[in-house]
Write an enzyme that holds these catalytic residues in place. Structure first.
Site, PDB file in Angstrom:
ATOM      1  N   SER A 684       0.785  -1.280  -0.126  1.00  0.00           N
ATOM      2  CA  SER A 684      -0.002   0.060   0.039  1.00  0.00           C
ATOM      3  C   SER A 684       0.900   1.159  -0.066  1.00  0.00           C
ATOM      4  O   SER A 684       0.070   2.336  -0.163  1.00  0.00           O
ATOM      5  CB  SER A 684      -0.786   0.129   1.219  1.00  0.00           C
ATOM      6  N   LYS A 727      -6.203   4.114   8.677  1.00  0.00           N
ATOM      7  CA  LYS A 727      -5.477   4.895   7.998  1.00  0.00           C
ATOM      8  C   LYS A 727      -6.036   6.322   8.111  1.00  0.00           C
ATOM      9  O   LYS A 727      -5.253   7.395   8.342  1.00  0.00           O
ATOM     10  CB  LYS A 727      -5.287   4.458   6.567  1.00  0.00           C
TER      11      LYS A 727
END
Length: 778
Positions: A684, A727
């Site tokens: 990611s 996140k």
């Protein structure tokens, strides 16, 4: 009777009394209860005249006022011997049948129904030997019926023996057979006395057949009873003798006690047969033999297992939801699944229980959730820890041939629960091991299969036990170690770690009140400010769950308790950010600080960790070399490959952004991700590394207020990632205003709470070219 008949002159017209459910024959004496107004009027009319009345059956007993066609034509002339008025306006009559007659016409009367009648002669045309034989045969049949138990008055038998008229004999016998109304009426309507006696003979033969079968049944039953009574009597005598000799048979008492317990358990047929078979074997053994001890232990288990005992589910959906919400904050997916199951149970009782697997980090409430589910459903709760279990026999049990053999943990849990439908928590299913003794996870395949566990056979019991009513809930921290076949049998519900906002609410609602109570501070007001809780969560605990957080709150409560014990008279205590350091010491975890200014080659990335989201500042620099790429920061293989993919794509677009292609041959590049002691992996950070490499090559600064996450391909496409909620919360916590996320993750944002996305400018990107305008400053 003959004399009585001769003395009475029967007129051609008489009052009519319709009777229900009974046929009155000549010579028959019986009581009648009269309640209908018309019938009582007929009785009064008869009493005012010569006490004679005509009795005829009505065809339908339920009709209150029968019409002419609803009354049989043939009936009996009777004399009213006595009459008594009852308190409820009814009249009780004692009547005697006199003569058979039939209705020829109905006469209208104000006093009640009257009928014209024609007497039916009862004479035999000629006496012969056949009639005498028929009379004798009928009397013999009656005597046989009485000998088989047919109730009859002794005086009546003497009277019958002296009767020589076939009609009279037939009437007296049939009136004592207790026939149904339609059969009695058929006999009454037979005018020929000989034919009537033949018909009565047929009925007597049928009655004798019934009495013989009844006698046989009674004899058989009496024989069994006599045998049982004899055995009981002998056993009682034997017990009394042994008691007198001081030799009372405790072993026999024990056998009887086992038999009672087996009967009480209501086992399935096959199981009951096996239990009785083992009891029979035990009764033939010596009480002190080793085999008898094994058999006793087996029977003890058999009678203590809940074969048929179950608790009734609470199907009140609102109440169940209230209990789940009171005990746990959040975890909506799990709660919804339990409520769905309860709702379906309301519609279908025999619904198979689901097999749920709660997967998530430690301390998020997986195990305690099982207790709340049991409480909400009104079921018993059993917990079994699978951590470190390596032997298949722990699940299936040992065979009885081994010394000290016992059933497996599943059957032991059912015994502990005491019902056959508990909530069975299988904790830490991902920690199962396997060695030469077998694979416990393979044994669980049958237990956790709703189709197969209907007949789960434990090695020790050797008989099937129905586990289909049990609601199994398993827990796991990681799904990877669980074998695919076992994973396929479970409905997996992922429980993510709690966000800081959720933890603050849980602290205020659950943890602080609980720790106050446990530390004896119920009477005191202890207030934690929101800033102090935020500091407590981020600075003193680093976890997805709540265990360390509750432990730390407990430490603060104990420090306050110590102050009170030392003489502090305050009734209220407020815990602030400053007082936390006094109670707990310096902050243990110092998070990354947001960038203070825009820099070249430094990009803010977002990462997921088992304890929540975090920010990563990915750095890139170049120096004289030959085009090598060096990545550091204890990265995993996937992350290293992601960095090479980022470099490859940047090389393909370098000229587009004014980069000299020769720079890739004249310089080496070093990409570093700080916090080098912490292992990192995953794809990611792809667009983050591509952005910092491009910034380093172009010399353009990166906007400090932008954070990003997304996987990059060598063609520049941005692919979706996981852990988006954590996140975004990390970005929010560090004051970041704009977040770049893959466009394919847009669907994930729809299920997130509003407080997660509030005050964030979320930009969806599909290619790296869409990232550059937002990230790099001209």
């Amino acid at each position: 009777m003959e004399q009585f008949e001769q003395e009475i002159n029967i007129p051609d017209e008489l009052p009519l009394l319709p009777v229900r459910d009974i046929v009155v024959f000549p010579y028959m004496v019986l009581p009648l209860y009269v309640g209908r107004e018309q019938s009582i009027a007929a009785v009064n009319e008869a009493l005012n005249e010569d006490r004679l009345i005509f009795l005829a059956c009505q065809k339908d007993a339920s009709v209150e006022d029968p019409e002419k066609e609803e009354i049989y034509k043939v009936g009996t002339v009777a004399v009213i011997l006595r009459m008594l008025k009852m308190p409820d306006s009814r009249v009780k009559l004692l009547i005697q049948g006199i003569k058979r007659a039939k209705i020829t016409d109905y006469v209208e009367s104000d006093q009640g129904l009257r009928v014209k009648i024609e007497q039916i002669a009862d004479d035999v045309k000629e006496e012969n030997i056949d009639v005498q034989a028929l009379l004798r045969h009928s009397k013999d049949l009656l005597t046989k019926a009485v000998s088989l138990g047919k109730p009859m008055l002794p005086d009546l038998l003497a009277v019958i023996d002296s009767i020589e008229e076939p009609g009279k004999l037939a009437d007296i016998i049939v009136s004592n057979l207790g026939l149904k109304m339609d059969e009695g009426q058929t006999v009454l309507e037979i005018e020929n006395p000989v034919d009537r006696l033949k018909k009565v003979g047929e009925l007597l033969n049928r009655e004798i057949s019934i009495l013989e079968v009844q006698q046989k049944i009674m004899n058989d039953a009496r024989g069994e009873i006599d045998k049982s009574q004899k055995e009981y009597f002998l056993r009682e005598q034997l017990k009394a003798i042994k008691k007198e000799l001081g030799e009372e048979d405790d072993f026999q008492l024990e056998m009887e006690e086992y038999a009672k317990k087996i009967k009480k358990c209501k086992m399935p047929k096959k199981v009951n047969e096996e239990a009785m078979k083992q009891l029979d074997r035990l009764s033939k053994m010596h009480p002190d033999s080793a085999e008898s001890t094994v058999a006793r232990t087996y029977l003890d288990w058999m009678v203590e297992i809940p074969w048929s005992k179950a608790t009734k589910d609470m199907i009140d959906i609102k109440n169940a939801k209230k209990i789940l919400d009171e005990d746990h904050f959040g975890l909506e997916e799990v709660k919804d699944r339990i409520l769905d199951f309860l709702a379906l149970r309301k519609l279908k009782n025999d619904l198979k229980s689901p097999i749920l697997c709660l997967a998530g980090p430690p301390g998020v409430g997986k195990t305690s959730l099982g207790m709340s589910v049991a409480k909400a459903m009104g079921r018993k709760y059993v917990r079994m820890s699978l951590g470190g279990v390596r032997d298949e026999a722990e699940i299936r049990g040992h065979r009885r041939t081994y010394i000290g053999a016992l059933p497996g943990k599943i059957i032991q849990g059912m015994k502990t629960a005491g019902t056959n439908n508990p909530i069975f928590m299988l904790d830490e299913i991902d920690k199962l091991g396997s060695d030469f003794r077998g694979d416990p996870s393979s044994a669980l395949l049958e237990v956790l299969d709703p189709v197969q566990n209907v007949s789960f056979v434990d090695h020790y019991l050797g008989v099937p036990f129905d586990l289909s009513k049990v609601l199994f809930i398993t827990t796991a921290n990681y799904l990877d170690p669980i074998p695919p076949a076992l994973k396929d049998r479970m409905e997996i519900i992922n429980i993510p770690g709690y966000t800081e906002e959720e933890k603050i609410k849980i602290c205020e609602k659950y943890l602080i009140p609980r720790q106050k109570k446990e530390n004896g501070l119920d009477k005191y007001e202890i207030i934690f400010t929101k800033k102090s809780l935020s500091e407590l969560i981020s600075g003193y605990t680093m976890e997805s769950g709540l265990r360390n957080l509750e432990r730390t709150i407990g430490t603060v409560c104990r420090k306050i308790g110590r102050k009170i014990a030392e003489g502090d008279k305050s009734e209220s205590f407020t815990v602030t950010e400053k007082s936390l350091e006094k109670f707990l010491g310096p902050v243990k975890f110092i998070g990354e600080e947001a960038l203070k200014e825009n820099e070249v080659g430094v990009v803010t990335g977002l990462a997921w960790t088992p304890v929540g989201g975090d920010v990563l500042f990915i750095e890139c620099t170049k120096y004289k070399g030959k085009g090598a790429l060096n990545v550091t920061g204890q990265l995993g293989d996937v992350m290293k490959e992601s960095s090479r993919a980022a470099m490859t794509y940047v090389r393909t677009i370098a000229e587009k952004y004014g980069v000299n292609p020769d720079d890739f041959d004249n310089f080496d590049f070093h990409v570093h991700i700080p916090a080098g002691a912490i292992p990192k992996d995953g794809p990611s950070a792809g667009i983050t590394m591509a952005t910092c490499i491009l910034s380093c090559l172009t010399g353009r600064k990166v906007d400090k207020g932008v954070a990003m996450t997304g996987e990059i391909t060598i063609t520049g496409k941005v692919l979706p990632i996981g852990g988006l909620k954590e996140k975004l919360l990390a970005a929010k916590r560090h004051g970041i205003k704009k977040v770049l996320v893959p466009a394919k993750n847009e669907k994930d944002l729809r299920g997130l709470p509003k407080y997660v996305t509030k005050s964030l400018d979320i930009v969806y990107v599909s290619t790296f070219d869409e990232v550059v305008p937002h990230a790099l400053i001209d």
